[in-house]
Every structure is written in structure tokens, then in C-alpha cells.
Design an enzyme around this catalytic site. Sequence first.
Site, PDB file in Angstrom:
ATOM      1  N   ASP A 104       0.868  -1.171   0.000  1.00 20.65           N
ATOM      2  CA  ASP A 104       0.000   0.000   0.000  1.00 20.65           C
ATOM      3  C   ASP A 104       0.915   1.234   0.000  1.00 20.65           C
ATOM      4  OD1 ASP A 104      -2.135   1.712   0.082  1.00 20.65           O
ATOM      5  OD2 ASP A 104      -3.191   0.657   1.667  1.00 20.65           O
TER       6      ASP A 104
HETATM    7  C1  BGC Z   1      -5.073   3.195   0.244  1.00 21.97           C
HETATM    8  C2  BGC Z   1      -5.313   2.171  -0.855  1.00 21.97           C
HETATM    9  C3  BGC Z   1      -5.161   2.842  -2.203  1.00 21.97           C
HETATM   10  C4  BGC Z   1      -3.777   3.467  -2.289  1.00 21.97           C
HETATM   11  C5  BGC Z   1      -3.510   4.148  -3.623  1.00 21.97           C
HETATM   12  C6  BGC Z   1      -3.759   3.934   0.041  1.00 21.97           C
HETATM   13  O1  BGC Z   1      -3.576   4.947   0.944  1.00 21.97           O
HETATM   14  O2  BGC Z   1      -5.058   2.529   1.500  1.00 21.97           O
HETATM   15  O3  BGC Z   1      -6.595   1.612  -0.712  1.00 21.97           O
HETATM   16  O4  BGC Z   1      -5.359   1.901  -3.212  1.00 21.97           O
HETATM   17  O5  BGC Z   1      -3.653   4.440  -1.271  1.00 21.97           O
HETATM   18  O6  BGC Z   1      -4.258   5.289  -3.761  1.00 21.97           O
END
Ligand code: BGC
Length: 735
Positions: free
Chosen positions: A294
Site C-alpha cells: 500500500d
Molecule cells: C489506500 C489504498 C489505495 C492506495 C492508492 C492507500 O492509501 O489505502 O486503498 O489503493 O492508497 O491510492
Amino acid sequence: MRWITIWLCLLSLHSWGQSEKEVFIADLLSQMTLEEKVGQMTNLGVTALVAEGFWTDADSLLLDPLLMSVYINRHGVGSFQGKGVYPPHSEEWKTLTHQLQQYAKEETRLGIPLLMGIDAVHGAHYTHDATIFPHQLGLGASMDVDLVHRIAQATSRDLLACGISWNFSPVLDLAWQPLWGRIEETFSADAYVTATLGAAYVAGAQSVPGVSVCLKHLAGYSFPFSGKDRSPIHLAPVDLQQFFLPPFQKAVEAGASSIMLNSGAVNGIPGHADEMLIRQVKEYWGFQGFMVSDWDDLTKLVDVHRVATDYKDATRIAVMAGMDMCMVPYDSTFSVALIELVREKAVPIERIDDAVTRILGVKYDLGLWEEQDTPDLSRHDDLAIEAATKSMVLLKNNGVLPLQEDDVIAIAGPGAHSMTALNGPWSRTWKGDDPQYDHPNAMTIYDAMQSKGKKVTWLDGASYDSLATVDWLVGFQQADKILLVLGEPPTTEKNSDIHDLRLPAAQMELFDLAYASGKPVVVVLLQGRPRLLGDIQAKAEAIIHAFYPGELGGRALVDLLYGEANFSGKLPYTYPAHTGHIIGYPYRGADLLDASFGMEGYPPAYPFGHGLSYSDFNLIDFTCSDTLMGADGSITCSITLQNTGTTRGTEVLQWYLQDEVASISPVLWRMVHFDRISLMPAGQETITFTLPTESLRMVNREGEWIQESGYFQIGVGNNSTDLQTHRFYLDMNTE
Ligand code: BGC
């Protein structure tokens, strides 16, 4: 020359039983330097290529040739995601992604195409002109498998129109923690519903050639003990295996090719360091795709979870745990650290090769080396209206709905005349709170009422947490009925943390003023989690839980309010009644214990699966084939659903299972099947369901799936508490 080598390899290795894909990738890998391999494992935000800086809020993305050369050429970065603050138009996306792909294919040594990713969690919402659908939770409420399939397909087509082939969706986390601020992104609290709709999403999305999905967030992310995003998760290993993992496994079986790791820590083990879990997915489930981190999560291993001493240590831990790609996302820190680690032999090259093979495999399957066909973007307004209509849940109706054409309506509340309130977070911008990006076709609830010629007055002055000093009572008294649109402002992740599940005081005060007018009050809730209703539950004449229904949600709601459409949505989680009541569905026997030594300790405001309709449904003639089930047996049950009302309607028939006694305290009821059935007035249909033995499986203390002999019950009804039941015995010693 390179293509001749590949062709020769194809010829020679084909005889060894390798597929063309394997030969192609093995050949490519053999030519790659360590820097190029690590580059493929790197994902950056697209604004890393913009001279104004990563967090630029400029209304266009001008790629800087120097930064392109640094990152794509020198560091060999193989994947980009996201956008700046503003949402580019589909045409702008197309130009941008084309420019990037051309650069990677023509200006780098090996010409490996880029994997362009984005969050498209309810439509391609980061594209200015794309349709915004209801959030996943609303789709969970619809329990409509085909609808989810079609929305996923439409979303993929819209992404393709932008030159984007990797969607960070669906979210397969379970809505077990009502305080958590991202519940609207999940399908349901129920594992069966999540697995079924998740697999439908994967199949629909990937039925569009050139688009792949990324499941998230492996696993347990949605269950923070405090409710705060990314705070510690206490999750029993059996619940992880029995409830949280099956939706991921089913989606992997449906063909999902990447998985995003959990940013939180389960029982002290951060998702990015959970080698056992990643190994379970790759080795035991046979997952051939790749695991991506993530956002900036290696930093969190150091600063937040404190399992790594510095970024380099975090890189080693995550890569060795099985993370294949890092969403860095700002710069080259990850590649620099990983190259050093390989040179120092702290990370074996075989691990790098495995990761790169997985990533290149996904690129190959997407056809990225071939010329891409980029269609134009199209709108899906009818599909979005259908989805919003099916998603809304009628929690209560004392007969005030449907509204009458000549009713004079006073409408008020923070969501009454706001598009961002309908769209929710992840809409054009991350928080979704900037009205300048609203689509011109979209209508607020107030606008939709006006456009349909309803007699409506908007009483302005109520925000989410304050009330203007106007004479509310007088305004309310001039109407026949009052429509209050309450809820919570769109926002997500850490920004969505709350200290109190109750609706903000200003909104309760607005309700009290409306109620004091003596006019019937209808409450519409635009919110991503079950904010506590207090007195509203008893005093409102009708309550609608509309979640975040998207751009066409206002129009859908007006049709439902006036009876031009019928409600069919079902609560995808338990709606709690009290602040201390955060254990929702599914719950265990011990959750029923109360302070008076009784078993009344579980009084939710509304149970999982609840949802009313303008039709009256009746269930009769419930019968089941057997009272004894063998190890390889099954039981077939049938029941007749009647529409005894005067309106055509759709009911969601829900089948549940109870394991009466088990070696690990079982949950009381869990869903095993559902059917959506539409009936004309006086219509009826007999529905048959065969309970397979595998639905009786449970996870034991060793983490294995087993079946234990004993009494079970199958329950059927139109919510999780009003069930007709059939008791039977599972005898594992007979066939
Ligand atoms: C979120 C994810 C997301 C990623 C990219 C993260 O902060 O937890 O769900 O896909 O950002 O935007």
C-alpha cells in the site's frame, strides 16, 4: 536482434513444455540488469514526473522530460499510479498515458511497457467525465451479482479509455467495525456476500481485455480495534481464516492477478511483514500474480509499526516476506535500498527474479507489448441509476412513504443540496469534497425533486456540524412533510477517524426542530458507516440508508421516495443502537448475554439483512429434504415467496446456517446463499436451495478446514433474525 533471440528461444524452449509467455519472460529476465529488475518492482505516483513537485495542485499534468529520463530510463521504473490533486479529463488521461507508454517502449533499453494503475473503487471516479457509481457498500446492499459484474465491466472500459490497465479494486475487507471510516468501500460484513460479489467484480472487470484488478487489503485491515484507520487489529486466527480470507481466495480463483497488502498490523504483525500469510496465498492457493504494497508502507514499518530500524531494513523485511512491488510512491528510495540489499546478499536474486517474473507475467497477460486500442469514454447513467435504486435500504416506514405528488415538502440537512454528499470519498479527488469537479449532468436531491416538478422548498443553513440561526420551526411548519438529509461528510483513511459514532449534535438538533414542528419527518442517511440514530429511530416516520449512491443517486432517491421505483436494498451490516455496541454481524452466543443474566444483550437498531419494501412479502411452505446429512450428502430446501401487496417488488431471500455446537465457539448465523426475486402483485415463486456440505466447514485450532458431526440449523428469511428454521444432524461417519 532482441526479437530474433526471443524467437529462437521460443523455438528451442517450446519443446521443454514452456508456454510462449514463460519463454518470453524468461528471455527478457535473462537480459535485465539488477537495476532494471528492481525498477519493475517499483511503482511511483505519476506526479513524481512533474517538475512542480509531487503534491502539485496544478490543473494539468505536464511531464518533465528530465524526470522521465531519471525515473523511467535510469531507474527503470515499471509502474505508475494515481494523478495530481485535480481529476484529468479522459482525453487528457489518454494523451498522458500514451506519452508515458511511448517513452517506456521507445526510449528504454528493453522497451518494457508500463503498468498504469489507479483507484477506481466506484467507477473511474478519478476521471473528470466518467460516471460515478454507488460505493461498494451500496452494491453489497443490492446483493445483485449481475449488477456488480456490469459495473465492473463499465469501469474497466472507462479506465481503458484513459489508457489505464490496473484498477486498485475491489475492496474485499469485511465491514466488522462500524467505527472504521472506510466501510463504504467494502461490500458487506458477510464473508459469503463479499466473496460472491468480489468474484463477480473480478470476472466483470477482467472480461474487458487489457484491464486487471488488484484485490485489497490482505487481510484484516477493516477491523482496527479502536476503529481508527491503520490502528492495531486484534483478529482471532480462526476468524481470519474462516471469514476474512475466503473472499480473497474466491477472487484469486476468479482470476485476480494482483493483491495489495494491509497497511495495518494484525495481532502485531504488519501486513507488509506477514510472510506466513503471503506464503499461504502464493504457495497454497497457487496465486501466480504479484503482491503490491500500500501507499508508502515501508516507511510505516519503521515509523508506525516499529518492526524495522530504517527504510532499508523495512525493504528487506517486506521483500523477503513476499511483497513483489512497492508503491513507494515519491522517489527512488526503494530501488536504491533494494539494490544495496541484493549486492550485500541480504536479499537473494532468486527472490527478485520471482517478483519480476510475476509482474512481467501480468503485463504480458494484459497485452501491453501489443498496440493498445483505446476506446472513447462513454457515460453509464442508466446503469448508475439502476445501481443507486437497488442499493438504498428502507430501514423504517410508518406509512409516510411513498410521498404524494401534492405533498409540500421542506427539505433540509447537509446532504439535501450537495453532490459531494451523494458521491462520497474517492470522487474526482481523494476526499471527494471539492464541488468544483461535480459533473454537469449530476443532480442533488433538491435539484432532482425540482426537475421532476415536486413541490419542494429547500431550507438552507444546516451543515454537518452547525446550524445557521434561522427560524427553522417556521420553515418546517409551512410544509406537509419534512425530508432531512443527514450523514457524514465525504472523507477517507485517517481523515475519516471519529471519536464518536453518534450523528453530530447539530444534526440531532435539526431533527429535534423538525420533529417539534409536528410534521412527519423522513430521514435520509448519506453516510459510509452506521452513525447512531438516537431518538431518530423512534421518532422519524421513515428512515432510508442511502450510503454514498453516486452521481445519479439524487434522481434514484426521488423515484424511490415517490413510489416510482421500489426499495429492495438490504443492510450489509448490523445497524447498532448504542455507543457500546460495536459487535455486529456475525456474532456469537456470548454476545447475547445481558446484564440481567438473560440473553437479550444483542439489541441492534436494525439487524444485518434488514430492508423494507413497498410490497408485502410472505414466506410459506418451507420444507427440507432430510434431517440427517452424511459426509458427502446435501440437503435441499424449498420455500414459496408471495407478494401479497399491491406493488411490484423485489425481495432478497437470505439463507443462513447455524452450527449449534462446535469445538470453537461458532457464530450464531452466517449467510450461505441469497436470491433476488422480483414479483408482481399476487405473484409467487417457489425457491429451492441445496445446501452443500462444504458450507458446513469450519476452521479448527490448527487453522485447518474441517467438518464436525453435530446438529446444525438452516434458516431462511428476509433478514438475519426473522428466520424459518430446519434442524438437521451432520454425521461425518456416514456418506
Ligand atoms: C489506500 C489504498 C489505495 C492506495 C492508492 C492507500 O492509501 O489505502 O486503498 O489503493 O492508497 O491510492
